[in-house]
Scaffold this active site. Sequence first.
Site, PDB file in Angstrom:
ATOM      1  N   CYS A  60      -9.591 -10.716  21.341  1.00  0.00           N
ATOM      2  CA  CYS A  60      -8.529 -10.116  20.365  1.00  0.00           C
ATOM      3  C   CYS A  60      -8.143  -9.150  21.248  1.00  0.00           C
ATOM      4  O   CYS A  60      -7.504  -8.518  20.593  1.00  0.00           O
ATOM      5  CB  CYS A  60     -10.153  -9.290  20.381  1.00  0.00           C
ATOM      6  N   TYR A  86     -21.484 -11.528  27.014  1.00  0.00           N
ATOM      7  CA  TYR A  86     -21.361 -10.784  25.776  1.00  0.00           C
ATOM      8  C   TYR A  86     -21.481 -11.528  24.639  1.00  0.00           C
ATOM      9  O   TYR A  86     -20.790 -11.428  23.776  1.00  0.00           O
ATOM     10  CB  TYR A  86     -19.468 -10.549  25.705  1.00  0.00           C
ATOM     11  N   ASP A 135     -16.844 -14.082  25.469  1.00  0.00           N
ATOM     12  CA  ASP A 135     -16.030 -12.915  24.362  1.00  0.00           C
ATOM     13  C   ASP A 135     -16.486 -11.653  24.496  1.00  0.00           C
ATOM     14  O   ASP A 135     -16.360 -10.925  23.950  1.00  0.00           O
ATOM     15  CB  ASP A 135     -17.297 -13.601  22.765  1.00  0.00           C
ATOM     16  N   CYS A 191       0.806  -1.118   0.121  1.00  0.00           N
ATOM     17  CA  CYS A 191      -0.028   0.290   0.103  1.00  0.00           C
ATOM     18  C   CYS A 191       0.770   1.509   0.036  1.00  0.00           C
ATOM     19  O   CYS A 191       1.511   1.602   0.632  1.00  0.00           O
ATOM     20  CB  CYS A 191      -1.171   0.193   0.756  1.00  0.00           C
ATOM     21  N   CYS A 224      -0.805   6.136   6.637  1.00  0.00           N
ATOM     22  CA  CYS A 224      -2.413   5.939   7.223  1.00  0.00           C
ATOM     23  C   CYS A 224      -1.837   4.970   8.224  1.00  0.00           C
ATOM     24  O   CYS A 224      -0.701   4.425   8.817  1.00  0.00           O
ATOM     25  CB  CYS A 224      -3.155   5.140   5.971  1.00  0.00           C
ATOM     26  N   CYS A 263      -7.931   1.463  -0.351  1.00  0.00           N
ATOM     27  CA  CYS A 263      -7.390   0.794   1.007  1.00  0.00           C
ATOM     28  C   CYS A 263      -7.598  -0.371   0.520  1.00  0.00           C
ATOM     29  O   CYS A 263      -8.298  -1.576   0.497  1.00  0.00           O
ATOM     30  CB  CYS A 263      -8.538   1.254   2.425  1.00  0.00           C
TER      31      CYS A 263
END
Length: 466
Positions: free
Chosen positions: A419, A322, A392, A86, A94, A188
Amino acid sequence: MPVPDAGPAPAVGDVLDLHVGPVAHGGHCVARVGDTPHGQVVFVRHTLPGERVSAVVTGSGGGGRFLRADAVEVHEASPDRVPPPCPFAGPGRCGGCDWQHADLAAQRRLKAAVVHEQLTRVGGCTEEELARVTGPEGLVCEPLPGDDAGLRWRTRVEVALAPRRDGDGVAAGLRAHRSHRVVPVDDCLIAAPGVVGTGVFEDPQALVDAARVPTRHGRAAPRVSALDVVSPGAGDPLVVPLVVPGDPPRRRGRRPASRRGSHRTPEPLGPVPEVVEKVRGHEFRLSARGFWQVHPGAASEFTEQVLDWLDPQPGERALDLYAGVGLFAVPLAEAVGDSGEVLAVEADAVAADAAVRHLDPYPWAQAHAGPTEEALAGLVAADGSADVVVLDPPRSGAGAEVVRALAALRPRAVVYVACDPAALARDLATAREEGLELVALRVLDAFPMTHHVECLALLRPAPAPS
């Protein structure tokens, strides 16, 4: 022996010559000023372990205990370095991607190293424990099925808008790293084809014009500051215009005056439409602004692993904590059958309402709108129990209160979908104290080109000491 005075600390804008050390959580590597054990720690972006670089100091943190810097010149390159695909990736550009300068296989090795470091340093896992759950190859970050290039995967992108330099309309952009500054872009590369196909990068002004709604008393519509673009698994992509609350409209092309502290969370302009996602033959209808995995292969892969590890049986009680719109609760309800029970807990009212709809065909399953800690406290107070649990949580993790309450329900199996490896590590440390041990772990590259990674961990009650 005393440490010699190193002189004044480097300031923002100073250029440092650094030998780069190991990767660290957050998309950077660790170096030290002066390359000595006593030198000030520098977290350096746009570099790789083993390189020698010139880096510009961009800031500091921890009350001055460490510096942040961007590598602007590479003197000795890692064999894993590649030209970023990119043109908008790099220092001062970015901030959406962290590892475009690394070979894709190397990116995954770096992510596995970060997870390993967090689980051992923060989570207290031993090398022996990790070897039991990872196999002879050690910790491996796996690509999701069908993702060979690490590009064109992101199905949800919030595109910022900025006035064009010629004063004619707006240009699309993405934010710089740790900044509200908008970097103009014309594409993007991690955005999914459906996102790009809306024209959001080519002609965002057309989308803004199409989205405007009239307001009362002849007042102009508020300024659209961003476009939230969603390419769902079923149906056409949607564009949700966002406005800054209380931000007055301005004439096209006129730049707003800069106001310190004026960065507020954008809000949708008008009603938010719904999108449909499909997993294992089920349709999930949710707000276009609601939470859903951004990689098109993630939801299905996570669901298959959760069901395989939990192996829910007819008549069991399952918790989905969650729960969002019920991604895991629905197949759990099918598995435990009408002799079992499922409770899905979700604090967000809109998502919880969606979970209620999705669980409607299963009278033995219910969705509760409220904080997870409150729901668990009620179950513990009632001397409740659970057989299997899906956990989660958001990026901040579940927290000690939730983990302790969950352990008190004496589940036979818990799958933690994480995550953030640091949050997972903290919660695993608490789980170990409460008698739950890590027995399986998968690290999945659900966010290629970025430092983010998804972990799935299976926990079971630890055997009683002999």
